[in-house]
Design a protein around this motif. Structure first.
Motif, PDB file in Angstrom:
ATOM      1  N   THR A   1      -9.557  28.028   1.113  1.00 47.10           N
ATOM      2  CA  THR A   1     -10.010  26.704   0.558  1.00 47.10           C
ATOM      3  C   THR A   1     -11.580  27.038   0.124  1.00 47.10           C
TER       4      THR A   1
ATOM      5  N   SER B   1     -15.205  23.566   1.991  1.00 49.87           N
ATOM      6  CA  SER B   1     -13.885  23.872   2.231  1.00 49.87           C
ATOM      7  C   SER B   1     -13.731  23.239   3.448  1.00 49.87           C
TER       8      SER B   1
ATOM      9  N   SER C   1      -9.527  20.103   0.445  1.00 49.03           N
ATOM     10  CA  SER C   1      -8.390  20.649   1.182  1.00 49.03           C
ATOM     11  C   SER C   1      -7.700  21.790   0.059  1.00 49.03           C
ATOM     12  N   GLY C   2      -6.762  22.453   0.459  1.00 48.35           N
ATOM     13  CA  GLY C   2      -6.057  23.288  -0.289  1.00 48.35           C
ATOM     14  C   GLY C   2      -4.365  23.159  -0.601  1.00 48.35           C
TER      15      GLY C   2
ATOM     16  N   ALA D   1      -5.594  26.501  -3.312  1.00 42.76           N
ATOM     17  CA  ALA D   1      -5.903  27.340  -2.564  1.00 42.76           C
ATOM     18  C   ALA D   1      -5.093  28.535  -2.016  1.00 42.76           C
TER      19      ALA D   1
ATOM     20  N   ALA E   1      -4.233  25.045   4.736  1.00 44.35           N
ATOM     21  CA  ALA E   1      -5.404  23.972   4.616  1.00 44.35           C
ATOM     22  C   ALA E   1      -5.790  23.355   5.493  1.00 44.35           C
TER      23      ALA E   1
END
Length: 540
Positions: free
Chosen positions: A469, A366, A397-398, A449, A418
């Motif tokens: 994440t 994450s 990443s998210g 995320a 993120a």
């Protein structure tokens, strides 16, 4: 080294240690390790020094042998023009050529014992030597003083105000010393939705899209696995901590509720068993999403550390790599990169992770939930989370995910929380062909995320919706497990993610994490974007 010469060398080391303790300092011939002062001595009030009897647990990481040869092997294994392309080291190769010798490990163990430490223990692969002692013992052994402090939760903590040093005779053996500070440590990267199944329209950064929570079983459809095989032949690991009793119960309930086969699970306790249950939601999020997104794994191993301290997590990483059973390992954890660098855990973990890469293992990490700067509450700078910034992992990443009818993918924008920004200290790996400069660029890829578009999982027997994440990383871990099921020789994911067509990804082109902005093509904030699993499979 012959036994006689080893004893003579150790006698000289012990004499140095005794001299250092008596003089309340270190000999000029001592050498600095990768563990630096966590707090500069000049910035503290010496009246806040801890008592000499304060207990602490230390873990000494030894240097691997032939580091240059290991780096050369990793480069060759990822070079299509090399005869070693896609080669992987076996555990026997690692032991024979790269692990510390028995004599080196014993020398460190004896050194700690003579400095007054007790319960001295050497890891099975001789890379870690741990021991219990006091602040006085640590000052004698490493020339360190400690000051009182608090961690981010306001709990009492301590920090070393001197670099950790060792006698010159051990300088070529000892890499770092962890356990000399408790002010900073890794933490989980999950965020709970304010309302389960929440729908938001016109959310800032969401492009006006509709966000709704998803059963993890929907993610294979959302990310278009198509005919990509399930990961039924692949072992996946999860770095965790504490008591895994409830996460296993929740996983069984999740598979039963969704009509999925029971999962072959194993809990590997690293060091002494931990009793912490505060991370249950995290390990639920990891395990349930890995199982659902992968279509089912051959085996799921929880590597349960005693705590989330740097030293305990280094031991967990070491166990996952020395076991060499899990081809993919998920880590939904991280901390300020600067803290990991100062602590020495970055140096320790990087060489362990490098061995994992050489064995063909992929760690999915994450990137964090604090935006572009993991080191403060507000993203006023650009410093990433570690171990996401390691050159030996995949940084995930998210996004904020919008879906339509029948779990169809509609769009993704960058989730504002993120993590993603250039490393300040880690070198750029040879396979990372995007970004600028000479340091590691975070992130590589991204997946869902945003907690408002997150996963509806089972936590403590009831439904709950989570993102962060900590959701993105297991979604990638499961994706790569599918890739390995289809292409068993792939090994470490990094070079492959950068060599496939960009048509293998949903490009994330809008949104900001405070210091970085998602744009067309690869960017720090979202990497290449999220995987279109069937396209990625076809391109490998």
């Amino acid at each position: 080294m012959k036994k006689t010469s080893l004893c003579l060398a150790m006698g000289a080391i012990w004499a140095l240690a005794s001299t250092a303790a008596a003089a309340a300092g270190v000999d000029s011939t001592w050498k600095t390790t990768a563990t630096r002062a966590h707090v500069p001595a000049a910035s503290v009030n010496m009246s806040n020094l801890v008592a000499s009897s304060m207990p602490l647990h230390v873990q000494v990481t030894l240097k691997i042998r032939n580091k240059g040869a290991l780096d050369d092997f990793i480069a060759a294994a990822h070079n299509p023009a090399s005869p070693l392309f896609r080669a992987k080291l076996q555990s026997s190769d690692v032991a024979a050529h790269f692990l510390p010798s028995q004599a080196q490990a014993q020398a460190v163990a004896d050194y700690l014992s003579h400095a007054g430490f007790s319960h001295v223990s050497v890891s099975a692969n001789r890379l870690l030597v741990s021991a219990d002692g006091t602040a006085s013992n640590a000052r004698a052994a490493f020339g360190t003083r400690f000051v009182k402090g608090t961690d981010e939760h306001g709990r009492a903590a301590y920090a070393n105000i001197d670099d950790a040093k060792v006698p010159a005779s051990l300088a070529d053996v000892v890499l770092s010393v962890s356990g000399l500070q408790t002010v900073t440590h890794p933490h989980t990267m999950l965020a709970r939705a304010s309302t389960q199944g929440r729908v938001e329209k016109g959310r800032p950064g969401g492009g006006g899209a509709t966000l709704v929570g998803h059963n993890p079983t929907a993610f294979p459809t959302i990310y278009n696995v198509g005919g990509t095989p399930a990961a039924s032949t692949i072992t996946v690991g999860i770095i965790s901590d504490g008591d895994m009793t409830q996460p296993l119960k929740d996983l069984n309930q999740f598979t039963s509720t969704n009509g999925l086969p029971a999962v072959n699970t194993q809990v590997v306790t690293v060091s002494t068993p931990g009793t912490d249950t505060s991370g249950t939601a995290e390990w639920d999020l990891d395990s349930q999403d890995i199982v659902a997104m992968s279509g089912g794994v051959g085996k799921l191993i929880f590597y349960a550390a005693n705590s989330l301290s740097n030293s305990d997590l280094t031991a967990a990483f070491n166990k996952a790599v020395s076991d060499n059973q899990a081809q993919v390992v998920n880590v939904s954890l991280g901390e300020c990169e600067t803290s990991a660098y100062q602590d020495g855990s970055m140096a320790a973990d990087d060489q362990i992770l490098a061995l994992g890469v050489a064995q063909g293992q992929t760690f999915s990490i994450s990137t964090g939930d604090s935006g572009s700067n993991e080191c403060t509450k507000k993203p006023t700078g650009t410093t990433p989370s570690y171990p996401a910034s390691s050159p030996y992992v995949i940084a995930v990443s998210g996004t904020s995910l919008s879906t339509g009818a029948s779990n169809s993918w509609v769009s993704e924008t960058l989730w504002s929380g993120a993590g993603g920004s250039p490393s300040t200290v880690e070198p750029k790996p040879s396979w990372q062909t995007q970004g600028g400069g000479t340091t590691r660029d975070v992130a590589d890829v991204a997946f869902d995320a945003d907690p408002n578009s997150g996963a509806i999982i089972i936590v403590n027997g009831s439904n709950a919706q989570y993102g962060g994440t900590s959701l993105a990383a297991p979604l990638f871990a499961a994706t790569w497990a599918r890739m390995l099921a289809a292409h068993p020789t792939l090994g470490f994911a990094g070079p492959h993610l950068y060599s496939v067509s960009t048509a293998s990804y949903h490009d994330v082109t809008s949104g900001s994490n405070g210091g970085e902005t998602a744009t067309v093509g690869w960017d720090y904030a979202s990497g290449f974007g999220s995987g279109i699993v069937s396209a990625l499979n076809a391109g490998l």
